[in-house]
Design a protein around this motif. Structure first.
Motif, PDB file in Angstrom:
ATOM      1  N   UNK A  19       0.860  -1.185   0.000  1.00 17.27           N
ATOM      2  CA  UNK A  19       0.000   0.000   0.000  1.00 17.27           C
ATOM      3  C   UNK A  19       0.894   1.230   0.000  1.00 17.27           C
ATOM      4  N   UNK A  20       0.577   2.198  -0.861  1.00 12.72           N
ATOM      5  CA  UNK A  20       1.386   3.400  -1.036  1.00 12.72           C
ATOM      6  C   UNK A  20       0.568   4.627  -0.648  1.00 12.72           C
ATOM      7  N   UNK A  21       1.161   5.524   0.125  1.00 11.45           N
ATOM      8  CA  UNK A  21       0.473   6.740   0.534  1.00 11.45           C
ATOM      9  C   UNK A  21       1.487   7.709   1.119  1.00 11.45           C
ATOM     10  N   UNK A  22       1.078   8.966   1.272  1.00 11.89           N
ATOM     11  CA  UNK A  22       1.917   9.909   2.009  1.00 11.89           C
ATOM     12  C   UNK A  22       1.382  10.109   3.424  1.00 11.89           C
ATOM     13  N   UNK A  23       0.340   9.352   3.793  1.00 11.36           N
ATOM     14  CA  UNK A  23      -0.158   9.341   5.172  1.00 11.36           C
ATOM     15  C   UNK A  23       0.739   8.423   5.996  1.00 11.36           C
ATOM     16  N   UNK A  24       0.823   8.637   7.300  1.00  9.75           N
ATOM     17  CA  UNK A  24       1.727   7.808   8.107  1.00  9.75           C
ATOM     18  C   UNK A  24       1.271   6.370   8.373  1.00  9.75           C
ATOM     19  N   UNK A  25      -0.041   6.087   8.236  1.00 11.66           N
ATOM     20  CA  UNK A  25      -0.552   4.748   8.538  1.00 11.66           C
ATOM     21  C   UNK A  25      -1.503   4.271   7.446  1.00 11.66           C
ATOM     22  N   UNK A  26      -1.530   2.955   7.223  1.00 10.07           N
ATOM     23  CA  UNK A  26      -2.454   2.327   6.281  1.00 10.07           C
ATOM     24  C   UNK A  26      -3.123   1.149   6.984  1.00 10.07           C
ATOM     25  N   UNK A  27      -4.435   1.055   6.811  1.00 11.98           N
ATOM     26  CA  UNK A  27      -5.170  -0.121   7.272  1.00 11.98           C
ATOM     27  C   UNK A  27      -5.676  -0.843   6.033  1.00 11.98           C
ATOM     28  N   UNK A  28      -5.482  -2.157   5.989  1.00 10.61           N
ATOM     29  CA  UNK A  28      -5.916  -2.960   4.850  1.00 10.61           C
ATOM     30  C   UNK A  28      -7.113  -3.812   5.257  1.00 10.61           C
ATOM     31  N   UNK A  29      -8.118  -3.849   4.371  1.00 10.81           N
ATOM     32  CA  UNK A  29      -9.312  -4.669   4.590  1.00 10.81           C
ATOM     33  C   UNK A  29      -9.453  -5.657   3.446  1.00 10.81           C
ATOM     34  N   UNK A  30      -9.837  -6.893   3.768  1.00 11.68           N
ATOM     35  CA  UNK A  30     -10.199  -7.898   2.771  1.00 11.68           C
ATOM     36  C   UNK A  30     -11.616  -8.324   3.109  1.00 11.68           C
ATOM     37  N   UNK A  31     -12.553  -8.031   2.206  1.00  9.39           N
ATOM     38  CA  UNK A  31     -13.983  -8.302   2.463  1.00  9.39           C
ATOM     39  C   UNK A  31     -14.409  -7.793   3.831  1.00  9.39           C
ATOM     40  N   UNK A  32     -14.127  -6.547   4.108  1.00 11.52           N
ATOM     41  CA  UNK A  32     -14.428  -5.773   5.315  1.00 11.52           C
ATOM     42  C   UNK A  32     -13.745  -6.270   6.588  1.00 11.52           C
ATOM     43  N   UNK A  33     -12.907  -7.287   6.509  1.00 17.82           N
ATOM     44  CA  UNK A  33     -12.157  -7.761   7.676  1.00 17.82           C
ATOM     45  C   UNK A  33     -10.790  -7.074   7.686  1.00 17.82           C
ATOM     46  N   UNK A  34     -10.500  -6.362   8.766  1.00 15.28           N
ATOM     47  CA  UNK A  34      -9.228  -5.642   8.861  1.00 15.28           C
ATOM     48  C   UNK A  34      -8.055  -6.613   8.919  1.00 15.28           C
ATOM     49  N   UNK A  35      -7.011  -6.281   8.181  1.00 13.60           N
ATOM     50  CA  UNK A  35      -5.770  -7.049   8.201  1.00 13.60           C
ATOM     51  C   UNK A  35      -4.727  -6.364   9.076  1.00 13.60           C
ATOM     52  N   UNK A  36      -5.143  -5.296   9.742  1.00 15.27           N
ATOM     53  CA  UNK A  36      -4.262  -4.555  10.635  1.00 15.27           C
ATOM     54  C   UNK A  36      -3.897  -3.187  10.087  1.00 15.27           C
ATOM     55  N   UNK A  37      -3.276  -2.392  10.959  1.00  9.38           N
ATOM     56  CA  UNK A  37      -2.805  -1.059  10.600  1.00  9.38           C
ATOM     57  C   UNK A  37      -1.286  -1.079  10.676  1.00  9.38           C
ATOM     58  N   UNK A  38      -0.631  -0.613   9.618  1.00  3.29           N
ATOM     59  CA  UNK A  38       0.829  -0.576   9.580  1.00  3.29           C
ATOM     60  C   UNK A  38       1.321   0.839   9.335  1.00  3.29           C
ATOM     61  N   UNK A  39       2.464   1.189   9.946  1.00  2.00           N
ATOM     62  CA  UNK A  39       3.085   2.469   9.612  1.00  2.00           C
ATOM     63  C   UNK A  39       3.757   2.341   8.246  1.00  2.00           C
ATOM     64  N   UNK A  40       3.816   3.437   7.514  1.00  4.80           N
ATOM     65  CA  UNK A  40       4.472   3.422   6.213  1.00  4.80           C
ATOM     66  C   UNK A  40       5.966   3.652   6.384  1.00  4.80           C
ATOM     67  N   UNK A  41       6.746   3.005   5.556  1.00  9.40           N
ATOM     68  CA  UNK A  41       8.198   3.144   5.577  1.00  9.40           C
ATOM     69  C   UNK A  41       8.642   3.839   4.290  1.00  9.40           C
ATOM     70  N   UNK A  42       9.703   4.641   4.388  1.00  8.20           N
ATOM     71  CA  UNK A  42      10.244   5.297   3.200  1.00  8.20           C
ATOM     72  C   UNK A  42      10.810   4.250   2.271  1.00  8.20           C
ATOM     73  N   UNK A  43      10.468   4.352   1.000  1.00  7.48           N
ATOM     74  CA  UNK A  43      10.959   3.404   0.007  1.00  7.48           C
ATOM     75  C   UNK A  43      12.263   3.903  -0.593  1.00  7.48           C
ATOM     76  N   UNK A  44      12.957   3.018  -1.253  1.00  7.54           N
ATOM     77  CA  UNK A  44      14.247   3.321  -1.862  1.00  7.54           C
ATOM     78  C   UNK A  44      14.093   4.235  -3.077  1.00  7.54           C
ATOM     79  N   UNK A  45      12.899   4.307  -3.644  1.00  9.66           N
ATOM     80  CA  UNK A  45      12.698   5.039  -4.896  1.00  9.66           C
ATOM     81  C   UNK A  45      12.757   6.551  -4.748  1.00  9.66           C
TER      82      UNK A  45
END
Length: 110
Positions: A19-45
Motif C-alpha cells: 500500500x502506497x500513501x503519504x499518510x503515516x498509517x495504512x489499514x488494509x481490509x479484505x472483504x471488510x475484515x481488517x488485516x491490521x494497521x501498519x506504519x508506512x516506511x520510506x521506500x528506496x525510490x
C-alpha cells in the motif's frame, strides 16, 4: 493512495499487498475484515515514496481489497481506495481479422 499485490510471490491462497500513501498509517481490509494497521516506511525510490507491506493476505476470487490511509492509528479521518479481485478465467476466444483493402487493413495475411 494506491496499492498492489506482489505478482512474483503467487500462491493459491495468499499474497503480499503493498500500500502506497503519504499518510503515516495504512489499514488494509479484505472483504471488510481488517488485516491490521501498519506504519508506512520510506521506500528506496526516493523522497515522498512510502509503502506498507502486508504479508500473507488471504487471496480469493471476487474479494474486495480496500486500503485506508490514516493520519494516526486511531484516527477516524480517512482516505481510501478499493478494488475487487477477478475470478478464474472462463474462456478465451481467438479470431482472425481478414485484411480487406476497403477497410484499410491490407490485402494479405503475413
Amino acid at each position: 493512495m494506491d496499492f498492489n499485490w506482489d505478482r512474483t510471490k503467487k500462491s493459491n491462497t495468499s499474497r503480499t499487498i503493498h500500500a502506497y500513501s503519504n499518510a503515516p498509517f495504512i489499514e488494509l481490509f479484505v472483504d471488510i475484515a481488517s488485516q491490521g494497521i501498519l506504519p508506512l516506511a520510506t521506500m528506496v525510490r526516493g523522497e515522498g515514496s512510502y509503502a506498507a507491506e502486508f504479508e500473507d493476505v488471504e487471496w480469493k476470487a471476487y474479494c474486495s481489497l480496500a486500503a485506508v490511509a490514516r493520519m494516526e492509528e486511531d484516527d477516524d479521518a480517512e482516505v481510501s481506495t478499493e478494488v475487487t479481485t477477478c475470478g478464474p478465467p472462463l474462456a478465451l476466444k481467438l479470431s482472425i481479422h481478414c485484411p480487406l483493402p476497403h477497410t484499410g487493413t491490407g490485402s494479405a495475411l503475413f
